[in-house]
Enzyme design. Structure first.
Site, PDB file in Angstrom:
ATOM      1  N   TRP A 110       0.882  -1.154   0.000  1.00 45.25           N
ATOM      2  CA  TRP A 110       0.000   0.000   0.000  1.00 45.25           C
ATOM      3  C   TRP A 110       0.932   1.220   0.000  1.00 45.25           C
ATOM      4  O   TRP A 110       1.333   1.711   1.053  1.00 45.25           O
ATOM      5  CB  TRP A 110      -0.883  -0.011   1.236  1.00 45.25           C
ATOM      6  CG  TRP A 110      -1.812  -1.176   1.311  1.00 45.25           C
ATOM      7  CD1 TRP A 110      -3.112  -1.241   0.886  1.00 45.25           C
ATOM      8  CD2 TRP A 110      -1.509  -2.478   1.852  1.00 45.25           C
ATOM      9  NE1 TRP A 110      -3.630  -2.494   1.123  1.00 45.25           N
ATOM     10  CE2 TRP A 110      -2.667  -3.275   1.714  1.00 45.25           C
ATOM     11  CE3 TRP A 110      -0.371  -3.055   2.436  1.00 45.25           C
ATOM     12  CZ2 TRP A 110      -2.720  -4.597   2.139  1.00 45.25           C
ATOM     13  CZ3 TRP A 110      -0.423  -4.369   2.850  1.00 45.25           C
ATOM     14  CH2 TRP A 110      -1.593  -5.123   2.696  1.00 45.25           C
ATOM     15  N   LYS A 233      24.763 -10.619  -8.036  1.00 43.68           N
ATOM     16  CA  LYS A 233      24.287 -11.540  -7.009  1.00 43.68           C
ATOM     17  C   LYS A 233      23.551 -12.709  -7.656  1.00 43.68           C
ATOM     18  O   LYS A 233      22.663 -12.503  -8.475  1.00 43.68           O
ATOM     19  CB  LYS A 233      23.374 -10.803  -6.025  1.00 43.68           C
ATOM     20  CG  LYS A 233      24.082  -9.624  -5.335  1.00 43.68           C
ATOM     21  CD  LYS A 233      23.227  -8.966  -4.285  1.00 43.68           C
ATOM     22  CE  LYS A 233      22.076  -8.165  -4.846  1.00 43.68           C
ATOM     23  NZ  LYS A 233      22.505  -6.895  -5.471  1.00 43.68           N
ATOM     24  N   GLY A 264      19.598  -9.416  -0.643  1.00 42.14           N
ATOM     25  CA  GLY A 264      20.377  -8.567  -1.537  1.00 42.14           C
ATOM     26  C   GLY A 264      20.747  -7.238  -0.907  1.00 42.14           C
ATOM     27  O   GLY A 264      21.852  -6.720  -1.125  1.00 42.14           O
ATOM     28  N   ASP A 265      19.841  -6.673  -0.116  1.00 39.37           N
ATOM     29  CA  ASP A 265      20.102  -5.388   0.537  1.00 39.37           C
ATOM     30  C   ASP A 265      21.294  -5.495   1.480  1.00 39.37           C
ATOM     31  O   ASP A 265      22.149  -4.604   1.543  1.00 39.37           O
ATOM     32  CB  ASP A 265      18.886  -4.924   1.333  1.00 39.37           C
ATOM     33  CG  ASP A 265      17.615  -4.861   0.503  1.00 39.37           C
ATOM     34  OD1 ASP A 265      17.715  -4.668  -0.720  1.00 39.37           O
ATOM     35  OD2 ASP A 265      16.525  -5.007   1.092  1.00 39.37           O
TER      36      ASP A 265
END
Length: 305
Positions: A110, A233, A264-265
């Site tokens: 949202w 990655k 990944g972050d």
């Protein structure tokens, strides 16, 4: 090894941070704060603790209680919040995570009225404020949520920032629903890759967006666009060095996957922290892979400190 034009002392991560709802088996939910570039900023700050390198988070929030909660979270992680703009009447985005038995997650969002969509628009925060940093990190989400004129302005800013010694890092982190269409996403991402000093793509995102048959094809395409440094990655296969100077073989240690959120972050954070400290690509990949393995072994985006 990349040689930044100037030493990296100040890092900015730019994007959207949201309220996170993590579904529990009993039907209840845990409230958190997360977002792709925010996750990276948090792990960067942790990895650089004890150094003289600072990490800032750049976004726009509202003036509501949930924005206040996010601001408190930013401060609790030791991030500089000087470039977090507060907009009257706006609110942050919200997303919910559901995780299957294999640890793979699905998201419900949202965010259409998120304050972050107003970044760099109007009379508030400007792109020129980013010139105070040595390294700026953005993702495809950072770019996708912004209106087309701001996306175009980012490209012009990036050219000037790099020409004056700044280092730009990018991860396409593709979310199809955020873009008008696939062609727009491909065009924007290509332009970002062509301006990127430290590329941190994920093979699955790139294959989904550009139709590459495998990770090697992704690397070949990115190198053709001028990417000379960074890591591709590839999940459990480990990262592929985009400079083609180093090889990385994942350890044989078994990893129990609980939740792949922020894998990944967190890799990006550990990788960038290593580069900021002056390490080479081999060490950066090893640090990134090790942190990502820890993160996927626990629920949620951010591990307890």
């Amino acid at each position: 090894m990349i040689q930044p034009k100037r030493p990296i002392q100040r890092i900015a991560c730019v994007g959207e941070v949201m309220i996170e709802l993590i579904a529990k088996p009993d039907g209840s939910a845990r409230l958190g704060v997360a977002g792709d570039t925010f996750n990276t900023a948090v792990y960067l700050a942790r990895a650089l603790r004890g150094t003289d390198i600072s990490t800032s988070y750049v976004t726009a929030l509202g003036t509501d209680p949930y924005s206040d909660r996010i601001m408190a979270e930013v401060k609790s992680h030791g991030l500089n919040d000087a470039l977090i703009e507060r907009r009257d009447g706006a609110m942050p985005g919200l997303y919910a995570i559901d995780t299957d038995a294999a640890g793979e997650r699905s998201f419900s969002y949202w965010r259409s009225a998120s304050a972050a969509r107003q970044m760099f628009s109007g009379t508030g925060l400007t792109l020129n404020a980013l010139n105070a940093f040595d390294l700026v990190y953005l993702s495809g989400i950072s770019v996708a949520i912004l209106p087309p004129p701001v996306r175009a302005a980012i490209l012009d800013w990036a050219d000037e920032f790099r020409a004056t010694g700044g280092t730009l890092s990018y991860d396409s982190n593709h979310r199809p629903r955020l873009w008008e269409d696939a062609a727009t996403a491909r065009a924007a991402s290509e332009q970002m890759w062509r301006r990127t000093d430290i590329a941190l793509p994920s093979a699955d995102d790139e294959q989904d967006l550009f139709g590459d048959p495998n990770a090697d094809a992704v690397a070949h395409r990115l190198r053709g666009w001028g990417v000379r440094f960074g890591a591709l990655k590839r999940g459990p296969d480990g990262p592929l060095d985009l400079s083609a100077q180093h090889r990385f073989t994942p350890p044989n240690d078994a990893v129990t996957v609980v939740d792949t959120t922020a894998a990944g972050d967190s890799f990006n954070a550990a990788y960038l922290a290593a580069i900021a400290r002056g390490e080479d690509g081999a060490r950066a990949m090893a640090d990134g892979h090790a942190l990502a393995c820890r993160v996927i072994g626990a629920p949620g985006a951010i591990l307890p400190d």
